[in-house]
Design an enzyme around this catalytic site. Structure first.
Site, PDB file in Angstrom:
ATOM      1  N   SER A 203       9.824 -27.051  69.966  1.00 24.17           N
ATOM      2  CA  SER A 203       9.179 -28.363  70.089  1.00 24.17           C
ATOM      3  C   SER A 203       9.855 -29.389  69.187  1.00 24.17           C
ATOM      4  CB  SER A 203       7.706 -28.241  69.696  1.00 24.17           C
ATOM      5  OG  SER A 203       7.116 -29.504  69.545  1.00 24.17           O
TER       6      SER A 203
ATOM      7  N   TYR B 163       1.050 -26.187  64.179  1.00 27.50           N
ATOM      8  CA  TYR B 163       1.729 -25.997  65.468  1.00 27.50           C
ATOM      9  C   TYR B 163       3.244 -26.058  65.274  1.00 27.50           C
ATOM     10  CZ  TYR B 163       3.647 -27.128  70.048  1.00 27.50           C
ATOM     11  OH  TYR B 163       4.407 -27.145  71.196  1.00 27.50           O
TER      12      TYR B 163
END
Length: 357
Positions: A142, A167
């Site tokens: 990501s 995350y």
């Protein structure tokens, strides 16, 4: 090729399956269909791929009614025994790991879920790649891994040691874990840092989906960082073209890699990291304006400060992916938003806006 794709009830997984099936690959998809967001949308994606909702049960193989070379199994990545059994039976050539607990803000309040899904689950993917000698493991990372980095555009050669959400930390841990397995077991692994993916069949927890829903229903939208947030919004078709290009090119060792001046995006092991983005940073205000134009309505905006875990800007340097395969994103913000809104209105069965005027 025979490919295991995890997260096939998800946004990117759904689109990747459709594209690979049409070119003739054999696909087994897995997903746990969790309730992080409306599971009806996940089932609808599966139905679109020919997987009958009423046939889906835990650990039961369901064959697509639309594609004879597609099968789906509902299961968790955290269940190592079931994952090992599946891979022993199927002997996959390639694994594409797109399954993960998503969401930057959700990770602030629900950290345990991220460790189980994104760390333990990914470890199990690495283990089956090792035991069954997978030819290439491709996995989703990501843009959030860039964290506090303020050097634009973000390059895969930049340091990413300062994440600002759990995350992001789990995605960075995936990259580190993958390198370890590439080094120890000579497994070709490629990590793909996705930049703000949007488009038809997208995630309803994402800002553009929430904006469209609120605008069409006359509800206010929350605009964080007072609309000054910038993102490298990337249309899903451009993401998929990049994934497939990488899929067909297993990671190899970097013969020029120097341990005294280590390049973070490659290694003496068969390990690579790439950005997949649109190669431009677009303000949140411009993105909202594109949605407003396509809905023919003005949003009711409520402005807020930036939220914990968010970063003010992302922008992908895609040079290394271009050098690998000639990758060039081709969808403008205006084109992509128009395609999303067309799908969205159809999916929600709304009356076209013009008919309401």
């Amino acid at each position: 090729m025979k490919i295991l794709i995890t997260g096939t009830a998800g946004f990117v997984g759904f689109h990747l399956v459709e594209k690979l099936l049409k070119r003739g690959d054999e696909i087994v998809g897995i997903d746990n269909i969790n309730k992080y967001y409306d599971s009806n949308l996940k089932y609808a994606r599966l139905e679109e791929s020919g997987i009958n909702r009423s046939d889906i049960e835990w650990y039961k193989e369901v064959r697509s009614r639309k594609y004879p070379n597609y099968r789906f199994v509902r299961q968790n990545l955290e269940d190592k025994a079931q994952l090992m059994a599946l891979c022993a039976r199927e002997q996959f050539d390639i694994i594409v790991n797109l399954a993960a607990q998503a969401g930057v803000r959700y990770s602030v309040e629900n950290p345990d879920v991220y460790v189980q899904s994104n760390v333990v689950g990914f470890l199990n993917i690495l283990e089956v790649s090792r035991y069954f000698k997978v030819k290439h493991l491709v996995y989703a990372s990501s843009s959030s891994v860039y964290g506090l980095n303020e050097t634009m555009p973000f390059s895969v050669e930049h340091n990413v040691s300062h994440p600002v959400s759990l995350y992001a930390a789990t995605k960075k841990s995936n990259e580190l874990m993958a390198h370890t397995y590439s080094h120890l077991y000579n497994i070709p692994t490629t990590g793909l840092r996705f930049f703000t993916v949007y488009g038809p069949w997208g995630r309803p927890d994402m800002a553009y989906f929430l904006f469209a829903d609120s605008i069409i229903n006359g509800k206010p939208i929350k605009v964080f960082n007072h609309g000054k947030m910038k993102r490298d919004f990337t249309y899903v078709d451009d993401i998929i073209s990049g994934v497939i290009s990488v899929l067909d090119r297993p990671a190899s060792t970097d013969l020029e890699w120097d341990g005294k001046k280590p390049n973070p995006s490659s290694s003496s092991a068969p390990y690579k990291i790439y950005n997949i983005g649109n190669n431009q940073s677009v303000s949140l205000n411009r993105f909202i304006e594109a949605i407003e134009r396509n809905l023919n309505r003005e949003a009711i905006k409520q402005y807020f400060d930036i939220q914990d875990g968010d970063v003010p800007e992302t922008w992908a340097d895609i040079d290394s992916l271009h050098d690998l395969c000639g990758y060039e994103p081709s969808t403008t913000i205006e084109q992509g938003v128009e395609k999303f809104i067309t799908w969205y209105i159809n999916y929600k069965n709304y009356v076209p806006i013009d008919a309401l005027v």
